[in-house]
Design an enzyme around this catalytic site. Structure first.
Site, PDB file in Angstrom:
ATOM      1  N   HIS A 516     -15.800 -44.029  -5.432  1.00 23.09           N
ATOM      2  CA  HIS A 516     -14.599 -44.833  -5.185  1.00 23.09           C
ATOM      3  C   HIS A 516     -13.425 -43.918  -4.829  1.00 23.09           C
ATOM      4  O   HIS A 516     -12.767 -44.096  -3.802  1.00 23.09           O
ATOM      5  CB  HIS A 516     -14.300 -45.662  -6.446  1.00 23.09           C
ATOM      6  CG  HIS A 516     -12.990 -46.400  -6.446  1.00 23.09           C
ATOM      7  ND1 HIS A 516     -12.904 -47.772  -6.458  1.00 23.09           N
ATOM      8  CD2 HIS A 516     -11.700 -45.956  -6.458  1.00 23.09           C
ATOM      9  CE1 HIS A 516     -11.639 -48.139  -6.465  1.00 23.09           C
ATOM     10  NE2 HIS A 516     -10.874 -47.052  -6.472  1.00 23.09           N
ATOM     11  N   GLU A 517     -13.184 -42.929  -5.686  1.00 23.02           N
ATOM     12  CA  GLU A 517     -12.040 -42.037  -5.454  1.00 23.02           C
ATOM     13  C   GLU A 517     -12.214 -41.252  -4.155  1.00 23.02           C
ATOM     14  O   GLU A 517     -11.269 -41.065  -3.397  1.00 23.02           O
ATOM     15  CB  GLU A 517     -11.837 -41.095  -6.641  1.00 23.02           C
ATOM     16  CG  GLU A 517     -11.479 -41.789  -7.960  1.00 23.02           C
ATOM     17  CD  GLU A 517     -10.210 -42.638  -7.888  1.00 23.02           C
ATOM     18  OE1 GLU A 517      -9.398 -42.448  -6.978  1.00 23.02           O
ATOM     19  OE2 GLU A 517     -10.070 -43.527  -8.760  1.00 23.02           O
ATOM     20  N   HIS A 520     -11.275 -43.037  -0.988  1.00 25.98           N
ATOM     21  CA  HIS A 520      -9.837 -43.212  -0.746  1.00 25.98           C
ATOM     22  C   HIS A 520      -9.327 -42.205   0.298  1.00 25.98           C
ATOM     23  O   HIS A 520      -8.320 -42.443   0.944  1.00 25.98           O
ATOM     24  CB  HIS A 520      -9.042 -43.059  -2.043  1.00 25.98           C
ATOM     25  CG  HIS A 520      -8.953 -44.336  -2.831  1.00 25.98           C
ATOM     26  ND1 HIS A 520      -8.675 -45.548  -2.251  1.00 25.98           N
ATOM     27  CD2 HIS A 520      -9.099 -44.582  -4.155  1.00 25.98           C
ATOM     28  CE1 HIS A 520      -8.662 -46.491  -3.191  1.00 25.98           C
ATOM     29  NE2 HIS A 520      -8.917 -45.931  -4.350  1.00 25.98           N
ATOM     30  N   GLU A 577      -8.579 -50.767  -2.102  1.00 24.28           N
ATOM     31  CA  GLU A 577      -9.352 -50.725  -3.342  1.00 24.28           C
ATOM     32  C   GLU A 577     -10.714 -51.401  -3.178  1.00 24.28           C
ATOM     33  O   GLU A 577     -11.701 -50.956  -3.754  1.00 24.28           O
ATOM     34  CB  GLU A 577      -8.570 -51.385  -4.477  1.00 24.28           C
ATOM     35  CG  GLU A 577      -7.327 -50.611  -4.883  1.00 24.28           C
ATOM     36  CD  GLU A 577      -7.620 -49.164  -5.256  1.00 24.28           C
ATOM     37  OE1 GLU A 577      -8.675 -48.910  -5.876  1.00 24.28           O
ATOM     38  OE2 GLU A 577      -6.806 -48.289  -4.909  1.00 24.28           O
ATOM     39  N   ASP A 581     -14.356 -49.755  -3.778  1.00 26.51           N
ATOM     40  CA  ASP A 581     -15.405 -50.262  -4.663  1.00 26.51           C
ATOM     41  C   ASP A 581     -16.732 -50.405  -3.919  1.00 26.51           C
ATOM     42  O   ASP A 581     -17.776 -49.957  -4.398  1.00 26.51           O
ATOM     43  CB  ASP A 581     -14.996 -51.620  -5.264  1.00 26.51           C
ATOM     44  CG  ASP A 581     -13.985 -51.459  -6.405  1.00 26.51           C
ATOM     45  OD1 ASP A 581     -13.876 -50.340  -6.962  1.00 26.51           O
ATOM     46  OD2 ASP A 581     -13.307 -52.451  -6.746  1.00 26.51           O
TER      47      ASP A 581
HETATM   48 ZN   LIG Z   1      -8.789 -46.877  -6.209  1.00 29.25          ZN
END
Ligand SMILES: [Zn+2]
Length: 680
Positions: A516-517, A520, A577, A581
């Protein structure tokens, strides 16, 4: 205002020092996967979230002092218990003057001395209020604005230091809109019933604060009305949250002279001298229209209107550190009216949060020495590298990205810096003076110390070793300008991370967090930054277009989710976000496949295969109960989707998920392959 992308947002409640976490009482986290957390009476194809988490949700009803309580919050609660042990030990030790133990202990004790706090009433802010009251020229208005700013009481806008988005090696000053007592501009401008009611509650709250600080009822009422009108003007000039997600539009680097031309009515030179930063060099103004309006207001708003507003800022931002009547008024608005919380957290938790925020790395040092085993760091290092490899494989497989962009994506992926557990170099608190005498004085001393520290970075090279989160925080972040992922010690615990636990669950939980990170760095915002953290274009036009088409599918899917009758999720606001995910799941699933390649048959646990445990481990992280008011507040302000939608939203886009649970194409959560979102 360093731009970072978190796993979850700060909870409700406006505090001077940052975000409060939302904890609870029980300690029910089990060391390994367990079907007890599930609701096996629910069909996974009907509502997977409920199927996976129904048991947990029943075992963890919402406590009165919470507006939301989930797995994340439970872990935060456990971290808080550990911090409590550390702080109470420091408080009992009575360390020598100037030691960390003395500062931690005295800070906490000053907050827990409720008798002294109540006896003082609003005396700790009396001098500030008197100064505001005595203003009799516009020049003095700006003196007071600077004075409040230096104590981080932030009246109109943040003034902060951060990496230059187009020269990420250097730190520059920045200005970012603020000034609102309610969480967002929408609260001032929307006409729905809930918004109208909240505005009434906000005026009642301000009236109460003015009354408590000595104004007669009718005077207090008109001061509150005046403040509301003032803030509404600020709200109208404020960017929406969506507008603030555009890093190009919020990059406006100007010199002090240019700033004076941009917003001429505001005395910038006097302001900068007031905050003791007379020559900051270049300043990034994130919202020029807002700053122009602030300058107009400086000129056109009456002295009385400025006084009312500045007094309200002092009252609002210090209320939670004053006597009980202030604390109760603060809770009635921020806790009850805004978030539906029924009771306040116990005092020790609130004081603990403030202490842990003010002395973050001092507490953090003691926290990791006590609770963070070196083996956890080693296992995490390995996991992160496995995720990096899997992400690289996924990039190679993409049919929508050109070879040219893939090459640059690989470079960016390889350049991601990883921070795990705690910083190598701790912050120096020796210049911060803390005494046992006054809670509010300690809070303000800490604010001044932080502001000065922040200002000292302006014009200096960026310190790459610095952390923007404390080790005791249950969260994680990606910073685009640092191109780094950061995992504090406190998140490396069940249900995210099982040191000796089941691989399938670890990849489903912390593995997805890592993925997830990482994504980004490549999502609708992160992709605008290159491998060195500079705002620059490294995608071809065609790639950008195909990416936008791909992500539009996800926007539309989330826009159709009804979070409460008549209220829908905001697919645009939560896009980054939701991509993270879905991408995190795809990447970690791939990493898990890589990891299990050489293993012989993997046993079932509680009757569940490892493939099932991967998805269940993921879902478990988002188990939560939440109040309706909090759903409304978060839908407006939080870029993260609600727990249920972080599960039922992304999973039906993944083919392997259907296979793992035998979900047919007739199931309510089924999405046909042509309608699925697939980005990474
Ligand atoms: Zn996030």
């Amino acid at each position: 205002m360093q731009k970072i992308y978190l796993m979850l947002a700060c909870a409700a409640g406006i505090v001077v020092g940052g975000c409060q976490s939302k904890p609870s009482e029980k300690e029910l986290i089990k060391p390994v996967f367990s079907a007890e957390d599930m609701d096996l009476s629910v069909n996974p194809g009907d509502n997977f979230y409920k199927y996976a988490n129904g048991g947990w949700m029943k075992q963890h009803p919402l406590p009165d002092d919470k507006s939301r309580f989930g797995s994340f919050d439970l872990l935060a609660e456990q971290s808080k218990e550990k911090v409590k042990t550390i702080i109470e030990k420091a408080a009992a030790e009575k360390g020598a003057e100037g030691t960390l133990a003395q500062k931690i202990g005295d800070f906490y004790n000053s907050g827990m001395d409720i008798e002294a706090v109540n006896k003082a009433g609003y005396a700790p802010i009396q001098a500030l209020l008197n100064q505001i009251d005595a203003i009799d020229s516009k020049a003095e208005v700006v003196t007071l604005i600077s004075l409040l700013q230096k104590q981080q009481l932030t009246p109109l806008f943040y003034f902060y230091a951060s990496a230059d988005q187009k020269n990420s090696e250097m730190t520059i000053a920045g200005i970012y809109q603020s000034g609102l007592g309610m969480p967002d501009r929408d609260y001032y401008l929307n006409d729905d019933d809930a918004s109208v009611k909240l505005r009434e509650a906000y005026i009642a709250y301000l009236t109460k604060l003015f009354t408590l600080s000595g104004s007669a009822e009718d005077v207090a009422g008109s001061l509150a009305q005046s403040t509301m009108a003032f803030e509404t003007r600020l709200a109208k000039a404020s960017n929406t949250r969506l507008q603030n997600r555009d890093p190009h539009a919020t990059y406006n680097k100007v010199s002090v002279d240019e700033l004076a031309l941009m917003a001429p009515a505001f005395p910038w030179v006097a302001y900068l001298e007031g905050i003791e930063v007379p020559a900051p060099g270049d300043i990034n103004v994130s919202q020029p229209a807002f700053i122009k309006e602030v300058a107009n207001m400086y000129e056109t708003e009456s002295m009385d209107s400025w006084k009312a507003f500045l007094s309200s800022v002092v009252l609002r931002k210090t209320a939670s550190y004053l006597s009980d009547d202030f604390v109760n008024a603060n809770f009635a608005f921020y806790g009850e009216a805004l978030s539906g919380q029924k009771a306040m957290e116990p005092r020790w938790k609130r004081v603990l949060d403030t202490t842990s925020g003010a002395l973050g790395e001092a507490v953090g040092q003691l926290f990791v020495a006590e609770y963070f085993p070196p083996a956890a760091k080693q296992r995490m290092d390995k996991l992160v590298e496995n995720l990096r490899i899997a992400f690289g494989q996924r990039i190679d497989q993409l049919d929508w990205m050109s070879d040219e962009t893939k090459l640059a994506a690989h470079e960016k992926l390889a350049a991601i810096r990883v921070k795990i557990g705690y910083p190598d170099k701790w912050r120096d608190y020796s210049a911060l003076e803390i005494t046992a005498d006054s809670y509010l004085s300690n809070v303000l001393a800490s604010n001044r110390f932080d502001f000065k520290h922040d200002m000292s970075k302006i014009g200096q090279p960026v310190d790459k070793e610095e952390w923007h989160m404390t080790p005791q925080t249950v969260n994680a972040y990606y910073s685009p300008v640092g191109n780094e992922v950061v995992f504090p010690a406190a998140i490396l615990q069940p249900p995210f991370f099982y040191l000796d636990g089941d691989d399938a669950v670890n990849y489903g939980a912390i593995g997805v967090v890592i993925g997830h990170e990482m994504t980004h760095g490549f999502d609708d915002q992160g992709r605008l930054y290159g491998k060195d953290g500079n705002l620059e274009t490294w995608w071809t036009e065609d790639d950008s277009e195909r990416f936008n088409t791909k992500t539009k599918v996800l926007v539309d899917q989330f826009n159709q989710i009804e979070v409460l009758p008549g209220t829908f999720a905001d697919g645009e606001l939560s896009l980054g976000e939701n991509i993270a995910d879905l991408g995190g799941l795809a990447i970690s699933y791939q990493a898990y496949q890589n990891a299990k390649k050489d293993k012989s048959e993997i046993a079932q646990i509680d009757g569940f295969t490892d493939e099932q445990r991967f998805f269940l481990g993921y879902s478990r992280v988002w188990a939560q109960n939440i109040r309706d008011k909090e759903i409304l507040r978060r839908t407006k302000t939080d870029v993260h989707s609600l727990g249920i939608n972080r599960v039922n939203g992304p999973l039906p886009n993944i083919e392997e998920f259907y296979a793992a649970f035998n979900i047919s194409d007739k199931a309510p959560i089924y999405i046909a392959p042509v309608d699925r979102a697939s980005i990474w």
